[in-house]
Motif scaffolding. Structure first.
Motif, PDB file in Angstrom:
ATOM      1  N   ALA A 197      42.525  39.969  47.729  1.00 56.65           N
ATOM      2  CA  ALA A 197      41.764  40.328  48.932  1.00 56.65           C
ATOM      3  C   ALA A 197      42.487  41.437  49.694  1.00 56.65           C
ATOM      4  O   ALA A 197      41.876  42.377  50.192  1.00 56.65           O
ATOM      5  CB  ALA A 197      41.562  39.115  49.823  1.00 56.65           C
ATOM      6  N   PHE A 198      43.812  41.297  49.807  1.00 53.17           N
ATOM      7  CA  PHE A 198      44.668  42.337  50.383  1.00 53.17           C
ATOM      8  C   PHE A 198      45.426  42.968  49.223  1.00 53.17           C
ATOM      9  O   PHE A 198      46.172  42.289  48.518  1.00 53.17           O
ATOM     10  CB  PHE A 198      45.650  41.730  51.388  1.00 53.17           C
ATOM     11  CG  PHE A 198      44.994  41.153  52.608  1.00 53.17           C
ATOM     12  CD1 PHE A 198      44.809  41.921  53.750  1.00 53.17           C
ATOM     13  CD2 PHE A 198      44.554  39.836  52.614  1.00 53.17           C
ATOM     14  CE1 PHE A 198      44.201  41.388  54.874  1.00 53.17           C
ATOM     15  CE2 PHE A 198      43.950  39.286  53.734  1.00 53.17           C
ATOM     16  CZ  PHE A 198      43.772  40.070  54.872  1.00 53.17           C
ATOM     17  N   LYS A 199      45.246  44.267  49.005  1.00 54.17           N
ATOM     18  CA  LYS A 199      45.827  44.909  47.843  1.00 54.17           C
ATOM     19  C   LYS A 199      46.856  45.966  48.241  1.00 54.17           C
ATOM     20  O   LYS A 199      46.523  46.966  48.889  1.00 54.17           O
ATOM     21  CB  LYS A 199      44.730  45.588  47.013  1.00 54.17           C
ATOM     22  CG  LYS A 199      43.753  44.628  46.364  1.00 54.17           C
ATOM     23  CD  LYS A 199      44.438  43.662  45.419  1.00 54.17           C
ATOM     24  CE  LYS A 199      45.190  44.366  44.319  1.00 54.17           C
ATOM     25  NZ  LYS A 199      45.912  43.395  43.446  1.00 54.17           N
ATOM     26  N   THR A 218      45.873  33.964  45.880  1.00 57.96           N
ATOM     27  CA  THR A 218      45.714  35.353  46.302  1.00 57.96           C
ATOM     28  C   THR A 218      46.952  35.780  47.070  1.00 57.96           C
ATOM     29  O   THR A 218      47.709  34.953  47.577  1.00 57.96           O
ATOM     30  CB  THR A 218      44.437  35.532  47.146  1.00 57.96           C
ATOM     31  OG1 THR A 218      44.173  36.923  47.334  1.00 57.96           O
ATOM     32  CG2 THR A 218      44.557  34.861  48.497  1.00 57.96           C
ATOM     33  N   LYS A 272      39.968  42.428  52.180  1.00 56.52           N
ATOM     34  CA  LYS A 272      40.707  41.727  53.235  1.00 56.52           C
ATOM     35  C   LYS A 272      40.041  40.383  53.592  1.00 56.52           C
ATOM     36  O   LYS A 272      39.807  39.566  52.724  1.00 56.52           O
ATOM     37  CB  LYS A 272      40.904  42.644  54.427  1.00 56.52           C
ATOM     38  CG  LYS A 272      41.672  43.920  54.054  1.00 56.52           C
ATOM     39  CD  LYS A 272      41.839  44.848  55.202  1.00 56.52           C
ATOM     40  CE  LYS A 272      42.731  46.037  54.850  1.00 56.52           C
ATOM     41  NZ  LYS A 272      42.235  46.825  53.694  1.00 56.52           N
ATOM     42  N   ALA A 273      39.730  40.147  54.857  1.00 55.20           N
ATOM     43  CA  ALA A 273      39.197  38.841  55.274  1.00 55.20           C
ATOM     44  C   ALA A 273      37.902  38.511  54.547  1.00 55.20           C
ATOM     45  O   ALA A 273      37.645  37.357  54.189  1.00 55.20           O
ATOM     46  CB  ALA A 273      38.990  38.821  56.785  1.00 55.20           C
ATOM     47  N   GLU A 274      37.063  39.525  54.312  1.00 52.50           N
ATOM     48  CA  GLU A 274      35.824  39.302  53.586  1.00 52.50           C
ATOM     49  C   GLU A 274      36.113  38.865  52.150  1.00 52.50           C
ATOM     50  O   GLU A 274      35.417  38.019  51.583  1.00 52.50           O
ATOM     51  CB  GLU A 274      34.967  40.575  53.591  1.00 52.50           C
ATOM     52  CG  GLU A 274      33.697  40.521  52.752  1.00 52.50           C
ATOM     53  CD  GLU A 274      32.681  39.501  53.240  1.00 52.50           C
ATOM     54  OE1 GLU A 274      31.680  39.283  52.529  1.00 52.50           O
ATOM     55  OE2 GLU A 274      32.866  38.921  54.325  1.00 52.50           O
ATOM     56  N   SER A 276      41.007  42.597  41.986  1.00 51.51           N
ATOM     57  CA  SER A 276      40.481  42.660  43.352  1.00 51.51           C
ATOM     58  C   SER A 276      39.111  42.014  43.433  1.00 51.51           C
ATOM     59  O   SER A 276      38.295  42.133  42.507  1.00 51.51           O
ATOM     60  CB  SER A 276      40.364  44.115  43.822  1.00 51.51           C
ATOM     61  OG  SER A 276      41.619  44.728  43.923  1.00 51.51           O
ATOM     62  N   GLN A 334      41.860  49.256  48.908  1.00 49.79           N
ATOM     63  CA  GLN A 334      42.870  48.384  49.509  1.00 49.79           C
ATOM     64  C   GLN A 334      42.432  46.916  49.591  1.00 49.79           C
ATOM     65  O   GLN A 334      43.152  46.088  50.151  1.00 49.79           O
ATOM     66  CB  GLN A 334      43.195  48.871  50.930  1.00 49.79           C
ATOM     67  CG  GLN A 334      43.623  50.326  51.016  1.00 49.79           C
ATOM     68  CD  GLN A 334      45.010  50.565  50.434  1.00 49.79           C
ATOM     69  OE1 GLN A 334      45.936  49.809  50.719  1.00 49.79           O
ATOM     70  NE2 GLN A 334      45.146  51.592  49.608  1.00 49.79           N
ATOM     71  N   GLY A 335      41.270  46.608  49.045  1.00 48.72           N
ATOM     72  CA  GLY A 335      40.785  45.237  49.084  1.00 48.72           C
ATOM     73  C   GLY A 335      39.823  45.002  50.237  1.00 48.72           C
ATOM     74  O   GLY A 335      39.771  45.776  51.199  1.00 48.72           O
ATOM     75  N   HIS A 375      48.518  37.487  58.750  1.00 45.32           N
ATOM     76  CA  HIS A 375      47.263  37.130  58.077  1.00 45.32           C
ATOM     77  C   HIS A 375      47.221  35.653  57.679  1.00 45.32           C
ATOM     78  O   HIS A 375      46.192  35.183  57.193  1.00 45.32           O
ATOM     79  CB  HIS A 375      47.072  37.986  56.815  1.00 45.32           C
ATOM     80  CG  HIS A 375      46.988  39.449  57.072  1.00 45.32           C
ATOM     81  ND1 HIS A 375      47.380  40.414  56.152  1.00 45.32           N
ATOM     82  CD2 HIS A 375      46.556  40.134  58.172  1.00 45.32           C
ATOM     83  CE1 HIS A 375      47.196  41.603  56.653  1.00 45.32           C
ATOM     84  NE2 HIS A 375      46.697  41.472  57.873  1.00 45.32           N
ATOM     85  N   ASN A 414      51.101  40.283  54.919  1.00 50.75           N
ATOM     86  CA  ASN A 414      51.591  40.253  56.295  1.00 50.75           C
ATOM     87  C   ASN A 414      51.458  38.824  56.813  1.00 50.75           C
ATOM     88  O   ASN A 414      50.393  38.212  56.687  1.00 50.75           O
ATOM     89  CB  ASN A 414      50.767  41.219  57.156  1.00 50.75           C
ATOM     90  CG  ASN A 414      51.362  41.438  58.523  1.00 50.75           C
ATOM     91  OD1 ASN A 414      51.840  40.507  59.171  1.00 50.75           O
ATOM     92  ND2 ASN A 414      51.323  42.678  58.999  1.00 50.75           N
TER      93      ASN A 414
END
Length: 335
Positions: A130-132, A164, A144-146, A104, A141-142, A171, A168
């Protein structure tokens, strides 16, 4: 159905045959070798008279393909696919790729330090979540966008392409700067997701399902390729068995089996397979010896304090030592 054309077939003869086949509602996949050309026919081939097709002067042989996977089938394309990634990196067809990075993305300093470390150790591609997808809703859970933004920064700093995981399809706009989109073991049979990724033109790395068969992995790849995206990489990451000594059971026999069945590159992830950092180097060496087209390992600058999967993560120094041994194994099997 596949039709093998004779080596002396002219371009005009070949194009005329292809146009006729397409007029019959078939999709024609062309694989050109040094000595012959293979036409893979996808669609309702029942209307095609195989004996009539084989009687044509430019056709050497015709046979029907019984397997449900067509485009991924080595019968359709005898030569290995070579997937080109950003920065001049290639995988498949004798090109070996080392993918490394943290499970992550946690902080700016963490991902930059790890990225610089794995590049120095010989990595070709930077991985990072990034998304876990986590079994517990209370686990990290990561970012995400950051997390994707930080991966892009690491890419700018090191020049390493990045891979990565997507969870979904909504995204997907966030993945513009991502070089390889990974589909994890939990989503490898999310067919609606695979259909959408088939309409992209980015390389897709498909991880084998937790209890997935080789045929199921190939059918997932077929979903992506049926959409027009032929840039697919397969990943053996271990399957669930009754054995509890390791996180999963690494099926290294899948490497030669897959390479016999498909032209797509096959990489091995010994980190998720074993769950123990001490087991990662020997399994990575075994994967290279088995003829894998690459390895994908988890590397963290501070594994003890990692927010995700620290127990299976190597340090940058451990990765560098392992990578050197992998290169030596590769030299041996080339002889």
């Amino acid at each position: 159905m596949i039709a093998v054309l004779k080596h002396n077939a002219t371009v005009e003869q070949r194009d005329h045959l292809i146009n006729w086949l397409q007029s019959q509602g078939l999709e024609v996949h062309i694989s050109e070798g040094e000595e012959y050309t293979v036409l893979g026919l996808v669609g309702d081939t029942s209307r095609i008279d195989g004996e009539l097709l084989e009687s044509l002067s430019i056709v050497q042989s015709v046979r029907r393909v019984s397997e449900p996977y067509k485009k991924v089938n080595r019968k359709f394309q005898p030569s290995d696919s070579v997937i080109e990634i950003g920065g001049g990196v290639k995988i498949g067809g004798g090109n070996f790729c080392m993918i490394a990075g943290p499970c992550s993305v946690e902080t700016h300093d963490q991902i930059i330090e790890v990225a610089e470390g794995v590049k120095a150790g010989g990595a070709d591609v930077l991985r990072g979540g990034a998304f876990k997808p986590r079994t517990s809703p209370y686990d990290f859970q990561g970012l995400k966008a950051e997390g994707l933004r930080l991966l892009s920064e690491a890419k700018k700093v090191t020049g390493l392409p990045i891979v990565t995981e997507i969870m979904n399809i909504e995204h997907l706009p966030l993945f513009e700067d991502v070089d390889i989109i990974q589909v994890g073991a939990r989503n490898v049979q999310n067919f609606e997701l695979l259909k959408e990724l088939g309409m992209t033109r980015k390389p897709i790395l498909l991880k084998r399902g937790i209890a997935g068969t080789i045929k199921e992995l190939l059918m997932s790849a077929e979903y992506v390729m049926a959409g027009g995206n032929e840039q697919v990489i397969l990943c053996e990451r271990g399957i669930r068995t009754y054995e509890t000594s390791t996180r999963n059971t690494l099926d290294l026999s899948a490497v030669p089996v897959l390479q016999e069945l498909t032209h797509l590159p096959v990489v091995v992830d010994p980190s998720h397979a074993t769950g123990h950092s001490g087991l990662v180097p020997p399994m990575a060496l075994a994967a290279a010896a088995a003829g894998a087209d690459g390895i994908m390992v988890e590397v963290h600058n501070d594994p003890i304090h990692a927010l995700c999967d620290g127990a299976q993560s190597l340090t940058p120094a451990q990765f560098a030592a392992m990578a050197e041994k992998v290169r030596k194994i590769r030299e041996v099997i080339k002889e």
